[in-house]
Design a protein around this motif. Structure first.
Motif, PDB file in Angstrom:
ATOM      1  N   TYR A 186      -3.485   0.516  -3.456  1.00 43.07           N
ATOM      2  CA  TYR A 186      -3.338  -0.711  -2.869  1.00 43.07           C
ATOM      3  C   TYR A 186      -3.122  -1.848  -3.864  1.00 43.07           C
TER       4      TYR A 186
ATOM      5  N   LYS B 194      -6.527  -5.229  -1.613  1.00 44.52           N
ATOM      6  CA  LYS B 194      -7.685  -4.034  -1.803  1.00 44.52           C
ATOM      7  C   LYS B 194      -9.004  -4.541  -1.165  1.00 44.52           C
TER       8      LYS B 194
ATOM      9  N   ALA C 248       0.835  -1.197  -0.083  1.00 46.28           N
ATOM     10  CA  ALA C 248       0.125   0.074  -0.183  1.00 46.28           C
ATOM     11  C   ALA C 248       0.879   1.526  -0.034  1.00 46.28           C
TER      12      ALA C 248
END
Length: 123
Positions: free
Chosen positions: A59, A64, A48
């Motif tokens: 991300y 995610k 990230a």
């Protein structure tokens, strides 16, 4: 800037952990911060990224919707909230920072690194 991660540990699959990345020095808001991880026998991978003001985040597809990064510049700290953890999230997690970079997905773009914190997710 010097970085120190904390918050790692052992958690069951489906659980949560919050990692912290505390920075020393002034003007932390000019530093862009990335999170990376490295599992045993594997290459380091991007997790990230968060901009200096915290207005932009990005991300990896693998995290995610489960991981969220945020920052509190008044406390010189960046966080990585990890929810719905999976055994494949097991790794040493690192935060890294830099004031400027070409590609925030690449570890070589960051000039300062923390020592890492171990995250282990049991099945």
């Amino acid at each position: 800037v010097q970085l120190v991660e904390s918050g790692g540990g052992l958690v069951q699959a489906g659980g949560s952990l919050r990692l912290s990345c505390a920075a020393s020095g002034r003007s932390f808001n000019i530093y862009r911060v990335g999170w990376f991880r490295q599992a045993p026998g594997k290459e380091r991978e991007f997790v990230a990224h968060i901009s200096g003001a915290g207005s932009f985040t990005y991300y990896a597809d693998s995290v995610k919707g489960r991981f969220t990064t945020s920052r509190d510049n008044a406390k010189n700290t960046v966080y990585l909230q990890m929810d719905s953890l999976k055994p494949e999230d097991t790794a040493v997690y690192y935060c890294a920072a830099s004031t400027s970079m070409r590609d925030y997905l690449l570890g070589q773009s960051y000039s300062a690194w923390g020592q890492g914190t171990q995250v282990t997710v049991s099945s």
